[in-house]
Structure formats: C-alpha cells, structure tokens
Motif scaffolding. Sequence first.
Motif, PDB file in Angstrom:
ATOM      1  N   ARG A  31     -75.178  40.236  39.675  1.00 32.80           N
ATOM      2  CA  ARG A  31     -75.631  38.791  39.712  1.00 32.80           C
ATOM      3  C   ARG A  31     -74.265  38.035  39.550  1.00 32.80           C
ATOM      4  NH1 ARG A  31     -79.790  35.952  36.392  1.00 32.80           N
ATOM      5  NH2 ARG A  31     -79.767  33.949  37.115  1.00 32.80           N
ATOM      6  N   GLY A  91     -73.324  37.797  43.347  1.00 27.74           N
ATOM      7  CA  GLY A  91     -73.741  36.967  43.960  1.00 27.74           C
ATOM      8  C   GLY A  91     -73.436  35.773  43.971  1.00 27.74           C
ATOM      9  N   LEU A  92     -73.194  35.327  42.484  1.00 28.04           N
ATOM     10  CA  LEU A  92     -72.653  33.817  42.238  1.00 28.04           C
ATOM     11  C   LEU A  92     -71.048  33.494  42.895  1.00 28.04           C
ATOM     12  CD1 LEU A  92     -73.789  33.959  38.461  1.00 28.04           C
ATOM     13  CD2 LEU A  92     -74.820  32.414  40.214  1.00 28.04           C
ATOM     14  N   SER A 126     -73.348  27.399  36.869  1.00 25.30           N
ATOM     15  CA  SER A 126     -73.746  25.939  37.345  1.00 25.30           C
ATOM     16  C   SER A 126     -73.142  24.944  36.598  1.00 25.30           C
ATOM     17  CB  SER A 126     -75.445  25.718  36.822  1.00 25.30           C
ATOM     18  OG  SER A 126     -75.931  24.649  36.916  1.00 25.30           O
ATOM     19  N   GLU A 129     -70.089  23.910  38.474  1.00 25.63           N
ATOM     20  CA  GLU A 129     -70.348  23.526  39.646  1.00 25.63           C
ATOM     21  C   GLU A 129     -70.110  21.769  39.641  1.00 25.63           C
ATOM     22  OE1 GLU A 129     -70.927  22.956  43.621  1.00 25.63           O
ATOM     23  OE2 GLU A 129     -70.757  24.906  42.516  1.00 25.63           O
ATOM     24  N   LYS A 154     -70.132  34.902  45.295  1.00 25.28           N
ATOM     25  CA  LYS A 154     -70.259  34.644  46.953  1.00 25.28           C
ATOM     26  C   LYS A 154     -70.415  33.290  47.277  1.00 25.28           C
ATOM     27  CE  LYS A 154     -71.371  39.402  48.249  1.00 25.28           C
ATOM     28  NZ  LYS A 154     -72.479  40.268  48.858  1.00 25.28           N
ATOM     29  N   ASP A 155     -71.556  32.849  46.471  1.00 29.42           N
ATOM     30  CA  ASP A 155     -71.854  31.668  46.638  1.00 29.42           C
ATOM     31  C   ASP A 155     -70.790  30.474  46.083  1.00 29.42           C
ATOM     32  OD1 ASP A 155     -74.273  32.401  47.161  1.00 29.42           O
ATOM     33  OD2 ASP A 155     -75.165  31.910  45.254  1.00 29.42           O
ATOM     34  N   ARG A 156     -70.086  30.703  45.138  1.00 29.84           N
ATOM     35  CA  ARG A 156     -68.820  30.066  45.014  1.00 29.84           C
ATOM     36  C   ARG A 156     -67.515  29.744  45.902  1.00 29.84           C
ATOM     37  NH1 ARG A 156     -66.904  28.024  39.899  1.00 29.84           N
ATOM     38  NH2 ARG A 156     -69.020  27.467  39.766  1.00 29.84           N
ATOM     39  N   SER A 157     -67.480  30.967  46.471  1.00 28.82           N
ATOM     40  CA  SER A 157     -66.461  31.278  47.509  1.00 28.82           C
ATOM     41  C   SER A 157     -67.027  30.458  48.816  1.00 28.82           C
ATOM     42  CB  SER A 157     -66.355  32.572  47.988  1.00 28.82           C
ATOM     43  OG  SER A 157     -65.361  32.973  48.945  1.00 28.82           O
ATOM     44  N   ALA A 158     -68.226  30.493  49.214  1.00 27.45           N
ATOM     45  CA  ALA A 158     -68.713  29.622  50.155  1.00 27.45           C
ATOM     46  C   ALA A 158     -68.747  28.171  50.057  1.00 27.45           C
ATOM     47  CB  ALA A 158     -70.283  30.181  50.504  1.00 27.45           C
ATOM     48  N   ARG A 159     -68.983  27.907  48.799  1.00 32.98           N
ATOM     49  CA  ARG A 159     -68.938  26.551  48.460  1.00 32.98           C
ATOM     50  C   ARG A 159     -67.220  26.064  48.515  1.00 32.98           C
ATOM     51  NH1 ARG A 159     -69.738  21.444  47.459  1.00 32.98           N
ATOM     52  NH2 ARG A 159     -70.062  20.868  45.537  1.00 32.98           N
TER      53      ARG A 159
END
Length: 164
Positions: free
Chosen positions: A124, A127-128, A67, A70, A130-135
């Motif tokens: 965990r 998952g973070l 976070s 980010e 995957k989110d970062r890659s999509a971002r």
Amino acid sequence: MRYPPEQKTRTRDRIVRNAARKLRVEGLTGPSVASIMKASGLTAGGFYKHFRSKDELVAEAIAQAFSDSEKVYSSLQNLPREDRWKEIVRLHLSPEHCDHADTGCPVAELAPEIARINLGIRKRIAGLMKDRSARCRALFHIIRSVATRLRMVFGFVLHLETNA
C-alpha cells in the motif's frame, strides 16, 4: 440504540485521522489500539466495529497521512516553477514542521520502519509512493535524470514491494 450510518463513517474517519497523527509521532508499532481509540474519544472495545484488524487501520492511517501531506504539494501550484523546490525545502525544514511530527511528511516520519511491517502495508505504501513520485514529477516538471534520482530517494519502498 442504533446510530445512523453516516455517524459510523464520521467516527471511523476520526479514528483514522487520529491514528495517522499518532503513527507519525510514535512510529508504526508505537500506538496501541487503546491509545488511538482514546485519542478518538472512544473505548478500545469499539475498535472492531470499525476495522477488521490493526493492520487495516494502519494502512488507512498511512493513506490519510499521505492525503494530509498532499495539501502542501497542492499549495505549491500557485508558485512559479523555479520557486517550488525552494518552498518545499523551506517548508520541510521549518521549525514549525520539525516540531509537529504529527502533521509532517509520512515518508520522513515512517521511512525507517517501513521495511519491518507486513507485506500488505508495504505494498500500500509503495503504491502511495509511486503516486507521490508521479505528483512530484508533474509539479516540478522534472526531467528524466532528476526523476531517476527522485525514484532512488523513494526507491526503498518500491524495492520492498518488488522483492517481497
């Protein structure tokens, strides 16, 4: 003496923020509960009023570190698309960033240790990631071939999750 519930929440958040900083500097197994609590201005005895285990704290601290980082990615939104890559490289290689691991990228700081931590925390982190890659794909408008390369870079975590 009883404290209001919001004070417990603020205290827990302070512990998580301090743990996130210490983990990035000392590694996933480096900081003890006592040192994290001391950095938070508390005694080790109060730890279990906020967390069931050190693993729970580590998982939350890693999420906090993602976070925190980010904010760097969010700041890139205002730049022209073609300058975003240059800026992220400049930021990550700057002396200020390199000299302050406690506020740095959790991937860069923790990657060598991720394979050795327990499965729940690895999932965990996956998952973070995957989110970062999509971002990153959205931020940099990455075409499929570049997105595949990005997944290869981040893939070590995803591989850990699928082979656990």
